[in-house]
Design an enzyme around this catalytic site. Sequence first.
Site, PDB file in Angstrom:
ATOM      1  N   THR A  22       4.158   3.690  10.466  1.00 55.94           N
ATOM      2  CA  THR A  22       2.721   4.219  10.339  1.00 55.94           C
ATOM      3  C   THR A  22       1.987   3.927   9.493  1.00 55.94           C
ATOM      4  O   THR A  22       1.899   2.989   8.935  1.00 55.94           O
ATOM      5  CB  THR A  22       3.235   5.117   8.820  1.00 55.94           C
ATOM      6  OG1 THR A  22       3.532   4.305   7.653  1.00 55.94           O
ATOM      7  CG2 THR A  22       4.498   6.320   9.144  1.00 55.94           C
ATOM      8  N   GLY A  23       0.378   4.048   9.767  1.00 60.60           N
ATOM      9  CA  GLY A  23      -0.490   3.185   9.255  1.00 60.60           C
ATOM     10  C   GLY A  23      -0.873   2.257  10.482  1.00 60.60           C
ATOM     11  O   GLY A  23      -0.850   1.109   9.700  1.00 60.60           O
ATOM     12  N   ILE A  30      -1.406  -5.224   8.971  1.00 63.51           N
ATOM     13  CA  ILE A  30       0.006  -5.061   8.705  1.00 63.51           C
ATOM     14  C   ILE A  30       0.712  -3.506  10.119  1.00 63.51           C
ATOM     15  O   ILE A  30       1.261  -4.725  10.973  1.00 63.51           O
ATOM     16  CB  ILE A  30       0.763  -5.080   7.225  1.00 63.51           C
ATOM     17  CG1 ILE A  30       0.125  -6.059   6.977  1.00 63.51           C
ATOM     18  CG2 ILE A  30       1.690  -4.840   8.209  1.00 63.51           C
ATOM     19  CD1 ILE A  30       0.928  -6.471   5.638  1.00 63.51           C
ATOM     20  N   GLY A  31       0.414  -2.957  10.094  1.00 62.61           N
ATOM     21  CA  GLY A  31       1.430  -2.151  11.028  1.00 62.61           C
ATOM     22  C   GLY A  31       1.205  -1.931  12.847  1.00 62.61           C
ATOM     23  O   GLY A  31       2.054  -2.089  13.747  1.00 62.61           O
ATOM     24  N   SER A 166       3.528  -3.490  -2.379  1.00 65.42           N
ATOM     25  CA  SER A 166       2.503  -4.569  -3.284  1.00 65.42           C
ATOM     26  C   SER A 166       2.571  -4.198  -4.379  1.00 65.42           C
ATOM     27  O   SER A 166       2.629  -3.112  -5.263  1.00 65.42           O
ATOM     28  CB  SER A 166       1.014  -3.932  -3.104  1.00 65.42           C
ATOM     29  OG  SER A 166       0.240  -5.071  -3.419  1.00 65.42           O
ATOM     30  N   TYR A 175      -3.252   1.899  -6.612  1.00 68.42           N
ATOM     31  CA  TYR A 175      -2.446   1.269  -5.246  1.00 68.42           C
ATOM     32  C   TYR A 175      -0.818   0.749  -6.056  1.00 68.42           C
ATOM     33  O   TYR A 175      -0.869   1.403  -5.744  1.00 68.42           O
ATOM     34  CB  TYR A 175      -3.087  -0.142  -5.042  1.00 68.42           C
ATOM     35  CG  TYR A 175      -2.424  -0.171  -4.302  1.00 68.42           C
ATOM     36  CD1 TYR A 175      -2.684   0.443  -2.547  1.00 68.42           C
ATOM     37  CD2 TYR A 175      -2.850  -1.424  -3.699  1.00 68.42           C
ATOM     38  CE1 TYR A 175      -2.103  -0.209  -1.569  1.00 68.42           C
ATOM     39  CE2 TYR A 175      -1.987  -2.329  -2.697  1.00 68.42           C
ATOM     40  CZ  TYR A 175      -1.427  -1.788  -1.670  1.00 68.42           C
ATOM     41  OH  TYR A 175      -1.229  -2.354  -0.794  1.00 68.42           O
TER      42      TYR A 175
END
Length: 263
Positions: A22-23, A30-31, A166, A175
């Site tokens: 995903t992403g 990064i994905g 993170s 986040y």
Amino acid sequence: MNATDENQVAAPGGSRPLALVTGVGRTVGIGAGVARQLASSGWDIAFTYWTPYDQRMVWGIERGATGAIDSALTVRGASTAAIEADLADPDAPARIFQEAERRLGSVTALVMCHCESVDSGLLDTTVESFDRHFAVNARAVWLLIREYGLRFRGAHGTGRIVSLSSDHTVGNLPYGASKGALDRITLAAAQEFAHLGVTANVINPGPTDTGWMSPEVRESCLAGTPLGRLGTPRDAAHLVDFLCSPQGQWINGQLLNSNGGLV
């Protein structure tokens, strides 16, 4: 590596196993790095993206990114399925799995690189932003993992779940807080999916330069990293690749800091 490499997780009938990543919205993300590495290691790839997210971020939409990523995976021998999905929608995870299975077969590895990330702190975070962060970064992770657990039919010991996390919360409250929830949700699968033989781990890749860093952030991260460089998508991708291999099976239920020793 290729589909015949000894590191390859076996799939029914000797075909390439399928990873759902995903992403994967930008070629520098990064994905996308994870998807390319897994494709090189013999995996087929279903990947998700959500254009409206990139549109409202400072980097904007990368025109042609989905096609470029798809081509990069195909040239590495992977069959692919690109699926646009808003993970703030609670019905999206089931639809994603249905589409991946329809086009490519059963998912062996679930790698979650998606996120909602809008900088704000304790005083300026809105309720709407807080809720969206938790919907995308925590609730969607739970629903994707749940869907994976309900549908997994692979051999015991072959299943993999990896989430990207993170620990940055200062000035980045919704986040960081929602990523903390992601950690707990993912690690629960290491125990609750024991009967399936599925491993579940979390990677904290540290600050990774994918186009979002200001000059000040870059300088701070460089100064705080013993190796004197920034993290790259390839750094995270190599660790994901190892965790998804048979050699990575004994690592389970862990939160792994892969950040070059950042202080």
